[in-house]
Design a protein around this motif. Structure first.
Motif, mmCIF file in Angstrom:
data_model
loop_
_atom_site.group_PDB
_atom_site.id
_atom_site.type_symbol
_atom_site.label_atom_id
_atom_site.label_comp_id
_atom_site.label_asym_id
_atom_site.label_seq_id
_atom_site.Cartn_x
_atom_site.Cartn_y
_atom_site.Cartn_z
ATOM 1 N N ASP A 49 0.851 -1.152 -0.037
ATOM 2 C CA ASP A 49 0.076 -0.162 0.082
ATOM 3 C C ASP A 49 0.981 1.300 0.000
ATOM 4 N N SER A 51 -0.284 4.244 0.352
ATOM 5 C CA SER A 51 -0.650 5.473 1.238
ATOM 6 C C SER A 51 0.147 6.077 2.352
ATOM 7 N N LYS A 54 -1.056 5.027 6.056
ATOM 8 C CA LYS A 54 -1.452 3.588 6.310
ATOM 9 C C LYS A 54 -0.682 3.108 7.701
ATOM 10 N N HIS A 365 -6.802 2.651 5.043
ATOM 11 C CA HIS A 365 -5.403 1.900 4.908
ATOM 12 C C HIS A 365 -5.061 1.509 6.250
ATOM 13 N N TYR A 367 -4.597 -1.536 8.690
ATOM 14 C CA TYR A 367 -4.589 -2.931 8.446
ATOM 15 C C TYR A 367 -4.766 -3.917 9.889
#
Ligand SMILES: Cc1ncc(COP(=O)(O)O)c(C=O)c1O
Length: 393
Positions: A49, A51, A54, A365, A367
């Motif tokens: 990812d 971003s 994140k 974003h 996780y």
């Protein structure tokens, strides 16, 4: 071994070297990809990812306010103390015996009689993961038991007790004595006493997988209470200890497997069996990490420093729990968030559904594992949680 012999036979029977080469290239044709490991898959998706916003709450390791691994001062001091030590050979048998003794005392208490009476055996194993897999060659049928109640987000004690009562006599149970992973839900002392009693009635064998001693309450003795209750009740006990989280030594793979027996004769026999399994699994364990652990456990000053640092980590987790709950309540949620402060240890079993977890990944974003398990990592997060806002009503 059989496959290997067949391979050698096929090779020696082959007449042309080019035929052998083509055959050789077919070895892996039928091998498909393994299913993704649920925890590693979270880290992989996080790394992919791009971003800047994140956050990875999936990793099961303690982190500082910047999300970085914490190196304990006791570990630094132990490193300085062992620097220059010759690390090219396996640990001497005396040194590994000492490590096992110190680890066992951590679990059963420094005044416990089992070390004096030599009623235990054990060996250093590769952190928690390999230590808990020693029983696998037994190939016994495996069943799960009830533990967590999704409505209360706490312990489903009645169903758990029922499973203990209805399991075939002499069943082997794998238990977490503190800071249960992934739920953060532990039985109370009273409930452990009932569990231990019922184990006696059914002659079940308790095997404790302990990876978070000290990280639940901040007190190593208090977090060993469940195991000590079973010991007081006269059980023979198996125990897998990991030093990965409690000393911040994830990369060193230091663990200890110990088994209580009736007397020293049994202990010697069990040890020989364990050594045989270990020999086939990993030969001998790595040296550097075990020297760090034994240096810390064997030096009263370093041990006291470690105990203080464990308390600092545990207290910070407890503060983060309170802050997270406060933040969610301040957002005006009509949901009950008591479970965040009722649960203990490094994880919060948030109660988020797999769909909500998916949405958090896609839109924010953030996780975590798909069961909604969050690892606490910095206080700031608790105040930035307005990203959870849309889930709360
Ligand atoms: C209860 C428990 N036991 C064992 C392990 C494995 O730990 P290690 O990293 O020491 O292999 C974990 C890791 O998450 C755990 O939560």
């Amino acid at each position: 071994m059989l496959i290997w012999r067949r391979y050698l036979m096929t090779r020696s029977m082959s007449t042309s070297s080019s035929a052998t080469t083509i055959e050789g290239l077919r070895w892996w044709e039928r091998v498909g990809p393994a299913p993704k490991d649920p925890i590693l898959a979270v880290s992989e998706a996080f790394l992919a990812d791009s971003s800047p916003l994140k956050i990875n709450l999936g990793v099961g390791a303690y982190r500082d306010d910047e999300g970085k691994p914490v190196i304990l001062q006791c570990v630094r001091a132990a490193e300085a103390k062992i620097s220059g030590t010759q690390l090219l050979e396996s640990l001497s048998s005396a040194a590994s015996t000492k490590l096992v003794e110190d680890s066992v005392q951590l679990v059963y208490g420094k005044d416990s009689d089992i070390v004096k009476e030599r009623r235990f055996t054990g060996l250093q194993a590769l952190s928690g993961t390999a230590t808990t897999t020693f029983g696998e060659p037994a190939q016994v049928p495996v069943r799960t038991f009830h533990y967590y109640h999704p409505d209360s987000k706490g312990l489903h004690f009645a169903a758990f007790m029922d499973d203990i009562k209805t399991a075939p006599e002499h069943s082997f149970f794998l238990l977490h004595p503190c800071a249960h992973n992934p739920t953060g839900v532990d039985p109370t002392e009273e409930q452990w006493r009932e569990i231990s009693h019922q184990f006696k009635v059914k002659n079940h064998f308790p095997f404790f997988d302990t990876a978070y001693q000290g990280l639940a309450s901040g007190d190593l003795d208090r977090d060993a209470k469940a195991i000590r209750i079973f010991h007081e009740d006269g059980h023979l006990i198996g125990c897998a200890q990991s030093f990965a989280k409690i000393m911040g030594l994830h990369g060193h793979r230091v663990g200890c497997l110990s088994i209580l027996s009736v007397d020293e004769k049994q202990a010697i026999a069990i040890r020989s069996q364990l050594q045989q399994i270990a020999r086939a699994m990993y030969g001998s364990p790595p040296v550097h990490g075990s020297l760090l652990v034994s240096t810390i456990l064997g030096d009263p000053e370093l041990k006291a420093l470690w105990e203080e640092e464990v308390k600092v980590m545990a207290d910070r987790i407890i503060r983060m729990r309170a802050a997270l709950r406060r933040s969610l309540e301040k957002l005006g949620s009509c949901l009950n968030w008591e479970h965040i402060t009722n649960q203990v240890g490094m994880f919060c079993f948030s109660g988020l559904s797999p769909e909500q977890v998916d949405q958090l990944v896609r839109e924010f974003h953030i996780y975590m594992t798909c069961d909604g398990r969050i690892r606490f990592f910095h206080l700031k997060l608790a105040f930035e949680l307005n990203v959870f806002h849309f889930l709360l009503f």
